[in-house]
Scaffold this active site. Structure first.
Site, PDB file in Angstrom:
ATOM      1  N   THR A 164       9.405 -89.541   8.253  1.00 41.39           N
ATOM      2  CA  THR A 164       8.774 -89.031   7.035  1.00 41.39           C
ATOM      3  C   THR A 164       7.330 -89.532   6.982  1.00 41.39           C
ATOM      4  OG1 THR A 164      10.854 -89.019   5.912  1.00 41.39           O
ATOM      5  CG2 THR A 164       8.967 -89.399   4.512  1.00 41.39           C
ATOM      6  N   ARG A 192      20.759 -80.016   1.148  1.00 38.23           N
ATOM      7  CA  ARG A 192      20.682 -81.466   0.913  1.00 38.23           C
ATOM      8  C   ARG A 192      19.265 -81.854   0.444  1.00 38.23           C
ATOM      9  NH1 ARG A 192      17.294 -85.791   3.144  1.00 38.23           N
ATOM     10  NH2 ARG A 192      18.487 -87.701   3.019  1.00 38.23           N
ATOM     11  N   VAL A 193      19.201 -82.663  -0.623  1.00 37.65           N
ATOM     12  CA  VAL A 193      17.904 -83.175  -1.073  1.00 37.65           C
ATOM     13  C   VAL A 193      17.960 -84.688  -0.992  1.00 37.65           C
ATOM     14  CG1 VAL A 193      16.311 -83.354  -3.031  1.00 37.65           C
ATOM     15  CG2 VAL A 193      17.534 -81.210  -2.617  1.00 37.65           C
ATOM     16  N   GLY A 194      16.948 -85.296  -0.388  1.00 33.96           N
ATOM     17  CA  GLY A 194      16.909 -86.758  -0.264  1.00 33.96           C
ATOM     18  C   GLY A 194      16.118 -87.387  -1.400  1.00 33.96           C
ATOM     19  N   ASP A 195      15.632 -88.593  -1.154  1.00 33.72           N
ATOM     20  CA  ASP A 195      14.886 -89.357  -2.151  1.00 33.72           C
ATOM     21  C   ASP A 195      13.445 -88.871  -2.317  1.00 33.72           C
ATOM     22  OD1 ASP A 195      14.555 -90.222   0.593  1.00 33.72           O
ATOM     23  OD2 ASP A 195      13.185 -91.724  -0.225  1.00 33.72           O
ATOM     24  N   GLY A 215      13.161 -93.730   4.653  1.00 32.16           N
ATOM     25  CA  GLY A 215      14.429 -94.252   5.142  1.00 32.16           C
ATOM     26  C   GLY A 215      15.544 -93.329   4.720  1.00 32.16           C
ATOM     27  N   GLY A 217      17.599 -91.437   2.510  1.00 33.67           N
ATOM     28  CA  GLY A 217      17.395 -91.021   1.127  1.00 33.67           C
ATOM     29  C   GLY A 217      18.588 -91.241   0.236  1.00 33.67           C
TER      30      GLY A 217
HETATM   31  N1  ASP Z   1      13.770 -90.499   3.035  1.00 31.39           N
HETATM   32  C1  ASP Z   1      13.830 -89.279   3.822  1.00 31.39           C
HETATM   33  C2  ASP Z   1      15.091 -88.518   3.435  1.00 31.39           C
HETATM   34  O1  ASP Z   1      16.133 -89.112   3.295  1.00 31.39           O
HETATM   35  C3  ASP Z   1      13.853 -89.518   5.295  1.00 31.39           C
HETATM   36  C4  ASP Z   1      12.883 -90.562   5.813  1.00 31.39           C
HETATM   37  O2  ASP Z   1      12.160 -91.206   5.064  1.00 31.39           O
HETATM   38  O3  ASP Z   1      12.844 -90.762   7.015  1.00 31.39           O
HETATM   39  O4  ASP Z   1      15.034 -87.310   3.369  1.00 31.39           O
END
Ligand code: ASP
Length: 285
Positions: A164, A192-195, A215, A217
């Site tokens: 990211t 899917r939605v992450g952080d 990281g 999410g």
């Molecule tokens: N945080 C991001 C997610 O989970 C991935 C990442 O930061 O590498 O979508």
């Protein structure tokens, strides 16, 4: 106040992409040096990172298990203005769509309507796929089939990696801004939605500073990680103590990285390698 900007290429990013973090920091610092806003500097830095096909944001983003690319990005400034998109497709720079959301009455737009919004704001159709993103999908699908999955992906019973991008900045007037952009993680269902597009999880900015996280999410959201780091700065900790503290509390074995800027300097922490660059070599000013 002395302007400051940090840019990162994601938790676990290869040290060989260090030049990308430096190019982003240069783009952002050019704006800050001319007296520009922290928010514009963060956007400029993230555009550089999204356009780098080696990184998992914008061009080169990870594919979902069905081969589609759905991207997340979020942006916030110290006056608590925020804009984010989740699962936006076929645009070149999700962070620029997030900026358009920030100036709209809403904070977060998701899915096909986020893409339609992007079109209405003049973002033309663009395919962010690269031969490398296709190859990474093949690799993830193979791991799922063979059951060779990292710990965080155990719910796939049989799920790796990210990269990211993000940036945080403080401008001459002491205003802060943060932004984060991603193609997601290695194993993702469509939808899917992450952080990354979630205020307080993937990014946060207020009067005391700005934070961008990276990281896994699913875990970062549950920890509301960006706001946690921010709160530490708001209660007087230096940014580098704030990020160290947040990482010390974070569950072991789950990939995570944070960058932060406050009135007393900047901080960076990651549980593994993370390419990043700052415009000032000194963490505590
Ligand atoms: N945080 C991001 C997610 O989970 C991935 C990442 O930061 O590498 O979508």
């Amino acid at each position: 106040m002395r302007p400051l900007l940090l840019a990162h290429c994601g938790a676990g990013s290869d040290p060989r992409v260090q030049d990308a973090a430096e190019a982003a920091a240069l783009a952002g610092s050019g704006i800050l040096r001319k007296g520009g806003r922290a928010l514009d500097a963060v956007i400029a830095a993230i555009v550089v990172l999204e356009d780098d096909p080696r990184l998992n944001a914008g061009t080169g983003s990870r594919m979902r298990v069905d081969g589609r690319i759905q991207m997340d990005a979020g942006l916030m400034d110290g006056s608590l203005e925020a804009g984010a998109v989740a699962g936006v497709e076929s645009v070149r720079n999700p962070i620029l769509v997030a900026r358009d959301v920030l100036t709209s009455p809403h904070v977060l737009l998701a899915g096909p309507d986020a893409t339609a919004f992007a079109r209405s704001k003049g973002h033309p159709p663009y395919d962010p796929a690269t031969p490398e993103s296709r190859a990474r999908l093949e690799e993830s699908l193979r791991k799922i089939r063979e059951g060779h999955l990292p710990r965080y992906a155990r719910k796939w019973k049989s799920m790796d990696f990210h990269g990211t991008v993000g940036a945080v900045a403080r401008d001459r007037r002491g205003r802060f801004a943060a932004g984060t952009s991603t193609g997601g993680t290695a194993f993702m269902m469509p939808g899917r939605v992450g952080d990354t597009p979630i205020v307080g999880a993937g990014f946060y900015a207020g009067a005391a500073g700005a934070v961008s996280t990276t990281g896994i999410g699913e875990e970062i959201m549950k920890w509301v990680l960006a706001k946690r780091v921010y709160d530490q700065m708001a209660s007087g900790r230096t940014p580098h103590r704030a990020v160290d503290r947040a990482l010390a509390d974070f569950p072991r074995g789950v990939s995570v990285g944070v960058i932060a800027v406050g009135s007393r300097g900047w901080g960076e922490a990651c549980d593994g390698p993370m390419a990043f660059a700052s415009t000032s070599p000194r963490r505590t000013l």
